[in-house]
Design a protein around this motif. Sequence first.
Motif, PDB file in Angstrom:
ATOM      1  N   LYS A  40       6.956   1.331   3.991  1.00 47.35           N
ATOM      2  CA  LYS A  40       6.418   1.847   2.844  1.00 47.35           C
ATOM      3  C   LYS A  40       6.316   3.465   2.772  1.00 47.35           C
ATOM      4  O   LYS A  40       6.208   4.036   1.525  1.00 47.35           O
ATOM      5  CB  LYS A  40       5.218   1.395   2.355  1.00 47.35           C
ATOM      6  CG  LYS A  40       5.442  -0.207   1.949  1.00 47.35           C
ATOM      7  CD  LYS A  40       6.237  -0.417   0.767  1.00 47.35           C
ATOM      8  CE  LYS A  40       5.626  -0.110  -0.523  1.00 47.35           C
ATOM      9  NZ  LYS A  40       6.458  -0.642  -1.551  1.00 47.35           N
ATOM     10  N   GLN A  70      -4.613   0.197  -1.819  1.00 42.80           N
ATOM     11  CA  GLN A  70      -4.519  -0.547  -3.057  1.00 42.80           C
ATOM     12  C   GLN A  70      -2.905  -0.762  -3.409  1.00 42.80           C
ATOM     13  O   GLN A  70      -2.832  -1.763  -4.033  1.00 42.80           O
ATOM     14  CB  GLN A  70      -5.015   0.039  -4.333  1.00 42.80           C
ATOM     15  CG  GLN A  70      -6.589   0.011  -4.024  1.00 42.80           C
ATOM     16  CD  GLN A  70      -7.422   0.608  -5.105  1.00 42.80           C
ATOM     17  OE1 GLN A  70      -6.836   1.401  -5.824  1.00 42.80           O
ATOM     18  NE2 GLN A  70      -8.830   0.705  -5.027  1.00 42.80           N
ATOM     19  N   TYR A  71      -2.077   0.220  -3.173  1.00 39.32           N
ATOM     20  CA  TYR A  71      -0.649  -0.089  -3.588  1.00 39.32           C
ATOM     21  C   TYR A  71      -0.071  -1.201  -2.680  1.00 39.32           C
ATOM     22  O   TYR A  71       0.843  -1.657  -3.312  1.00 39.32           O
ATOM     23  CB  TYR A  71      -0.239   1.133  -3.604  1.00 39.32           C
ATOM     24  CG  TYR A  71       1.508   1.404  -3.632  1.00 39.32           C
ATOM     25  CD1 TYR A  71       1.975   1.056  -4.864  1.00 39.32           C
ATOM     26  CD2 TYR A  71       2.412   1.782  -2.551  1.00 39.32           C
ATOM     27  CE1 TYR A  71       3.324   1.088  -5.037  1.00 39.32           C
ATOM     28  CE2 TYR A  71       3.744   1.672  -2.666  1.00 39.32           C
ATOM     29  CZ  TYR A  71       4.299   1.530  -3.965  1.00 39.32           C
ATOM     30  OH  TYR A  71       5.447   1.471  -4.174  1.00 39.32           O
ATOM     31  N   LEU A  73      -1.377  -3.869  -1.648  1.00 39.88           N
ATOM     32  CA  LEU A  73      -1.853  -5.167  -2.183  1.00 39.88           C
ATOM     33  C   LEU A  73      -0.832  -6.072  -2.758  1.00 39.88           C
ATOM     34  O   LEU A  73      -0.655  -7.235  -2.746  1.00 39.88           O
ATOM     35  CB  LEU A  73      -3.142  -5.089  -2.968  1.00 39.88           C
ATOM     36  CG  LEU A  73      -4.232  -4.637  -2.166  1.00 39.88           C
ATOM     37  CD1 LEU A  73      -5.347  -4.410  -3.106  1.00 39.88           C
ATOM     38  CD2 LEU A  73      -4.789  -5.806  -1.104  1.00 39.88           C
ATOM     39  N   HIS A  74      -0.019  -5.402  -3.721  1.00 37.39           N
ATOM     40  CA  HIS A  74       0.961  -5.978  -4.489  1.00 37.39           C
ATOM     41  C   HIS A  74       2.425  -6.084  -3.710  1.00 37.39           C
ATOM     42  O   HIS A  74       3.543  -6.199  -4.337  1.00 37.39           O
ATOM     43  CB  HIS A  74       1.139  -5.354  -5.740  1.00 37.39           C
ATOM     44  CG  HIS A  74      -0.208  -5.185  -6.511  1.00 37.39           C
ATOM     45  ND1 HIS A  74      -0.812  -6.193  -7.068  1.00 37.39           N
ATOM     46  CD2 HIS A  74      -0.916  -4.061  -6.615  1.00 37.39           C
ATOM     47  CE1 HIS A  74      -2.002  -5.777  -7.450  1.00 37.39           C
ATOM     48  NE2 HIS A  74      -2.038  -4.554  -7.189  1.00 37.39           N
ATOM     49  N   GLU A  75       2.462  -5.708  -2.616  1.00 30.89           N
ATOM     50  CA  GLU A  75       3.947  -5.826  -1.711  1.00 30.89           C
ATOM     51  C   GLU A  75       4.305  -7.115  -1.492  1.00 30.89           C
ATOM     52  O   GLU A  75       3.538  -7.845  -0.919  1.00 30.89           O
ATOM     53  CB  GLU A  75       3.610  -4.907  -0.545  1.00 30.89           C
ATOM     54  CG  GLU A  75       4.972  -4.918   0.372  1.00 30.89           C
ATOM     55  CD  GLU A  75       6.177  -4.278  -0.427  1.00 30.89           C
ATOM     56  OE1 GLU A  75       7.101  -4.797  -0.303  1.00 30.89           O
ATOM     57  OE2 GLU A  75       5.943  -3.376  -1.233  1.00 30.89           O
ATOM     58  N   PRO A  76       5.651  -7.435  -1.874  1.00 25.07           N
ATOM     59  CA  PRO A  76       6.198  -8.623  -1.485  1.00 25.07           C
ATOM     60  C   PRO A  76       6.153  -9.114   0.052  1.00 25.07           C
ATOM     61  O   PRO A  76       6.283 -10.273   0.540  1.00 25.07           O
ATOM     62  CB  PRO A  76       7.568  -8.989  -2.327  1.00 25.07           C
ATOM     63  CG  PRO A  76       7.279  -7.721  -3.430  1.00 25.07           C
ATOM     64  CD  PRO A  76       6.557  -6.788  -2.606  1.00 25.07           C
ATOM     65  N   ASN A  79       3.545 -11.521   1.595  1.00 24.81           N
ATOM     66  CA  ASN A  79       3.791 -12.958   1.720  1.00 24.81           C
ATOM     67  C   ASN A  79       4.727 -13.369   2.767  1.00 24.81           C
ATOM     68  O   ASN A  79       4.826 -14.443   3.429  1.00 24.81           O
ATOM     69  CB  ASN A  79       4.380 -13.584   0.361  1.00 24.81           C
ATOM     70  CG  ASN A  79       3.290 -13.351  -0.697  1.00 24.81           C
ATOM     71  OD1 ASN A  79       2.227 -13.417  -0.667  1.00 24.81           O
ATOM     72  ND2 ASN A  79       3.731 -12.910  -1.980  1.00 24.81           N
TER      73      ASN A  79
END
Length: 681
Positions: A40, A70-71, A73-76, A79
């Motif tokens: 990232k 925090q950015y 936290l939504h990374e695919p 998973n």
Amino acid sequence: MGRIKKKGTSGAAKNYITRTRAVKKLQISLPDFRRLCIFKGIYPREPRNKKKVSKGSTAATTFYYTKDIQYLLHEPLLNKFREHKSVAKKIARALGRGEVGDASRLEKTLIPKIKLDHIIKERYPTFVDALRDLDDALSMLFLFANLPSHQHVPAKTIELCQRLCLEFEHYVIASHSLRKSFLSIKGIYYQATIQGQDILWLVPYRFVQRTGGDIDFRIMGTFVEFYTTLLGFVNYRLYTSLGLVYPPKFDAKSDAHGGELGAFRLEGRGLGATEESATNGEEQKLITSAEAQAEVDKIAALAAKEQQEDEPENAVVRTEEEDTEKIDTFEVAAQDADVLPQPQASNAEVASLFAPFTFYLSRETPRAPLEFLLKAFGCKRVGWDGNLGDGAFTTDESDPSITHQIVDRPALPSESLPQVPEAPKSNGEKGKVQWPRSTMPGRTYIQPQWVWDCINQGKLLRPDLYAPGAELPPHLSPWVKGKKGEYDPTLPLAEQELEGEAEAFEDDEDEEDEEGSSDVEMAAANGTNGTNAIVDREGSVEAGEGMDVASDESDSEESDEEDAGEEFDGLDSEAESEASDADATLRRHQRELKAEFHGEKIQPVVQTKKEKNAEIRKKAEKKRKEEAEEKERQKMMLPRRKRKLLKRIEHGEDKRDKESEALRKKRRRIEKAQEAANALS
């Protein structure tokens, strides 16, 4: 009364987060956290005040921006990492039970595949952004392409890096976008201009690489994984911009025989039949569309017909146009005028620098960089020895079409070479033994540096300066521009030396020679060696020296007075020298008047070389002293802040001038030694 804020809930303490808290917040392992941050583009940050951020603690801690975490936290990819962890637990459980087949099946079917396509699009919204960040990617991939395979670097990764690097080199060759190159200690630097962006990368030399145990290949492997995806996207976009099919055809058999660039065949993207470009020795034709090609042929035929009709009338006009197409050069109008930058050659001229030549690479030369450079600058026919690999235009050294042969060893006499039987040819004729035993008539033999220097200067240089065994000119970096006052090895010393510097050097050399000869004579008179006498004289201690531990105050006062007297005498030395010069000229004038009165012939005063040098040095020192005094008067008018700034600038300039003077002295000594050696030979 206002509400009291709790410590550590606002300001810098809230803007930063430690690495331990970030890992706990994302609920992943530390290696996965490092990998995710590399993908990232999130790196540690250094806060201005660590005590405020760490609540008074001064321990060494790694901090990140809280918004960056925090950015994430939504990374695919989070998973994917968690799925990979769960499958790894199942595989470990199966191996613990001895179920090897189930473990291999789980590894093949359930291991998630990680794709970085969405990250490439996020980090590089435009193609220009990707080109700007291509320097590190190319340097890393070329490094891994030259590494040997071992447990930390698998062979598949090395093959992928080699393929992507060769594809990029093919684009640079096809687009003629290479501009400069430089041979350094680290490796070979290349610079290409692609869509207005200058891309600089480093390719290591092909030596045997020994990887130590202090290198963390996991982190480097993560960068390689990201950079391979990035370069794949870039290569696809670059190939399609030229109308080429991506990926190009790859010949595995040729690559196994060392074909490298010759293992790829470029194709033009066409609606009908495609024309393949040859790897070496044939023209490259790109066809974007059958209809477009037909239109181009029609326009070209009309233009040729019109040219034939207007040829007798517009012959003179065309010659004038040809003259105007030449690049103008700006000459300096006055002595102190500004030097204007000269216009560089056009891209078409640079692209066809080596087009009319046929090169042959000897076995000792580096084939890969030379082949890339020659083809990138228009050469279509590059041959080499069959031992260097597949894909050569010719492997016959005696081919008459070869115009230039690149060699990297001096020409030795035939007596020092071992006897080699001549190999008979297929038609019964005996093969001729070539370099280094004999040379072909009409062929130019040069060293590899000639190629690099021609490219950096944008023109063909004299090949006799780069002949085998010749002392090569200095190979300078094309990105470093010389400043005024700095030492330039390409210019002669007469153009760089200050006034009186050469004479001062000659006087110093004469004094050193006189001192050395006097020391040798004294040593010979004493019956000892000269060097030993000098060492003994410098290291000896006379009677009474070194015995007084403490000195009286009177002695110290006397020594201070003596030092002050010496300093005072030194201040008046210039005035005394000027007075002595005036007295000498007055006496000379009186002698001339007396001789003229008695009718005697006035004999001209012949000055020795030392006196002439001293006179030139005095004039130069006087001139520099006047300039320094004028500069000091001008500095008195400046405010205090600017005066301090000017003092720092002058300190840097004095340091640079001293370094340049030392380099000039060193070069003068080398040239003097070479002249003496040539005179003896």
